[in-house]
Write a protein that holds these residues in place. Structure first.
Motif, PDB file in Angstrom:
ATOM      1  N   LEU A 213       0.820  -1.205   0.000  1.00  0.00           N
ATOM      2  CA  LEU A 213       0.000   0.000   0.000  1.00  0.00           C
ATOM      3  C   LEU A 213       0.850   1.248   0.000  1.00  0.00           C
ATOM      4  CD1 LEU A 213      -2.728  -0.824   2.656  1.00  0.00           C
ATOM      5  CD2 LEU A 213      -3.021  -0.727   0.201  1.00  0.00           C
TER       6      LEU A 213
ATOM      7  N   PHE B 141      -5.402   3.181  -0.978  1.00  0.00           N
ATOM      8  CA  PHE B 141      -6.192   2.128  -0.340  1.00  0.00           C
ATOM      9  C   PHE B 141      -6.200   0.828  -1.146  1.00  0.00           C
ATOM     10  CE2 PHE B 141      -8.719   5.935   1.358  1.00  0.00           C
ATOM     11  CZ  PHE B 141      -7.904   6.036   2.475  1.00  0.00           C
ATOM     12  N   ASP B 142      -5.391   0.784  -2.197  1.00  0.00           N
ATOM     13  CA  ASP B 142      -5.279  -0.422  -3.026  1.00  0.00           C
ATOM     14  C   ASP B 142      -6.632  -0.823  -3.594  1.00  0.00           C
ATOM     15  OD1 ASP B 142      -3.786  -2.420  -4.251  1.00  0.00           O
ATOM     16  OD2 ASP B 142      -4.070  -3.837  -2.608  1.00  0.00           O
ATOM     17  N   VAL B 143      -7.383   0.189  -4.054  1.00  0.00           N
ATOM     18  CA  VAL B 143      -8.687  -0.061  -4.650  1.00  0.00           C
ATOM     19  C   VAL B 143      -8.495  -0.533  -6.085  1.00  0.00           C
ATOM     20  CG1 VAL B 143     -10.863   0.971  -5.401  1.00  0.00           C
ATOM     21  CG2 VAL B 143      -9.861   1.612  -3.194  1.00  0.00           C
TER      22      VAL B 143
ATOM     23  N   ARG C  43     -13.983   3.915   1.008  1.00  0.00           N
ATOM     24  CA  ARG C  43     -12.968   4.927   0.705  1.00  0.00           C
ATOM     25  C   ARG C  43     -13.240   6.240   1.434  1.00  0.00           C
ATOM     26  NH1 ARG C  43     -11.429   7.351  -5.240  1.00  0.00           N
ATOM     27  NH2 ARG C  43     -13.208   8.702  -4.779  1.00  0.00           N
TER      28      ARG C  43
ATOM     29  N   ALA D 158     -12.771   5.892   5.258  1.00  0.00           N
ATOM     30  CA  ALA D 158     -11.358   5.820   5.622  1.00  0.00           C
ATOM     31  C   ALA D 158     -10.705   7.194   5.538  1.00  0.00           C
ATOM     32  CB  ALA D 158     -10.643   4.826   4.716  1.00  0.00           C
TER      33      ALA D 158
ATOM     34  N   GLU E 187     -11.843  -5.306   4.929  1.00  0.00           N
ATOM     35  CA  GLU E 187     -10.461  -5.651   4.610  1.00  0.00           C
ATOM     36  C   GLU E 187      -9.591  -4.394   4.574  1.00  0.00           C
ATOM     37  OE1 GLU E 187     -10.883  -7.726   0.944  1.00  0.00           O
ATOM     38  OE2 GLU E 187     -11.345  -9.668   1.902  1.00  0.00           O
ATOM     39  N   LEU E 188     -10.148  -3.301   4.065  1.00  0.00           N
ATOM     40  CA  LEU E 188      -9.416  -2.035   4.044  1.00  0.00           C
ATOM     41  C   LEU E 188      -9.114  -1.573   5.468  1.00  0.00           C
ATOM     42  CD1 LEU E 188      -8.320   0.592   2.838  1.00  0.00           C
ATOM     43  CD2 LEU E 188     -10.681   1.414   2.671  1.00  0.00           C
TER      44      LEU E 188
ATOM     45  N   ARG F 243      -6.310  -3.604   6.867  1.00  0.00           N
ATOM     46  CA  ARG F 243      -4.999  -3.261   6.317  1.00  0.00           C
ATOM     47  C   ARG F 243      -4.470  -1.967   6.922  1.00  0.00           C
ATOM     48  NH1 ARG F 243      -7.479  -4.505   1.363  1.00  0.00           N
ATOM     49  NH2 ARG F 243      -7.412  -2.328   0.676  1.00  0.00           N
TER      50      ARG F 243
END
Length: 211
Positions: free
Chosen positions: A2, A35-37, A86, A89, A114-115, A118
């Motif tokens: 990330l 956020f690795d979306v 998103r 966060a 999961e976000l 992480r």
């Protein structure tokens, strides 16, 4: 890995500086990398009839919401129709507030949870629930955000269910791309920033209006 790893442990002020250093037209892509979306799950059968399919709120609209509602670390903020998390966060990282994302679609909730895992953010959580359950599930909420998850009669019913909250503490509510209904116990805040963000506060003693 990330992008967030390079920002891990920084406080809200430093995170805000990092975000504002990104040109406005690039902030949504930056947040997706942060956020690795990747590919969004498709909307499923759990989406209620008349509800709007999930689409992430623009980063600048989230920034404007944080400022308009004056969100801080003592607030309990709920993102109604949180999707993959998103916006929720971002609010947490910008403010250190307790943030709860409420989303009806299970597949989106899994991605959001999961976000949060992480990010290692215990004050950021996501619930699979209908918007009508917000008052029961998060009774200490005092700030809410809606990015057009529904409108019309359903929006009116949702706003009405918030009134009992104001008997205990003031609340603030922001809605993007949908006007909030007028209620005698709500006061509309002066327009600021985007014309698409509607902000109201309760008339409970001490609530005030963000200026």
């Amino acid at each position: 890995m990330l992008l967030f790893e390079g920002l891990r442990g920084i406080g809200p002020a430093a995170f805000r500086r990092a975000l504002l250093a990104v040109p406005p037209g690039e902030r949504d892509a930056w947040a997706d990398r942060l956020f690795d979306v990747r590919e969004l799950p498709d909307d499923g059968a759990e989406l209620p009839r008349g509800a709007v399919p999930y689409y992430p709120a623009p980063v600048d609209a989230v920034l404007e919401t944080v400022d308009a509602l004056r969100i801080g670390p003592d607030d309990v903020f709920v993102d109604v129709g949180a999707g993959i998390g998103r916006a929720a966060a971002l609010v947490h990282l910008l403010t250190a507030a307790d943030v709860v994302g409420v989303e009806i679609q299970s597949a989106l909730v899994v991605v959001a949870q999961e976000l949060a895992a992480r990010l290692g953010a215990p004050r950021l959580r996501f619930l699979r629930a209908d918007a009508d359950d917000v008052v029961r599930l998060v009774p200490d909420v005092n700030a809410l955000f809606l990015y057009c998850p529904f409108s019309g009669d359903r929006l009116a019913r949702f706003v009405d269910c918030l009134e009992p909250l104001t008997w205990r503490r003031p609340i603030r509510l922001a809605a993007l791309d949908v006007p909030l209904p007028d209620r005698r116990w709500l006061e509309r805040a002066p327009a600021r920033g985007s014309a698409n963000l509607d902000v109201v506060v309760s008339r409970a003693r001490g609530s005030g209006v963000p200026r």
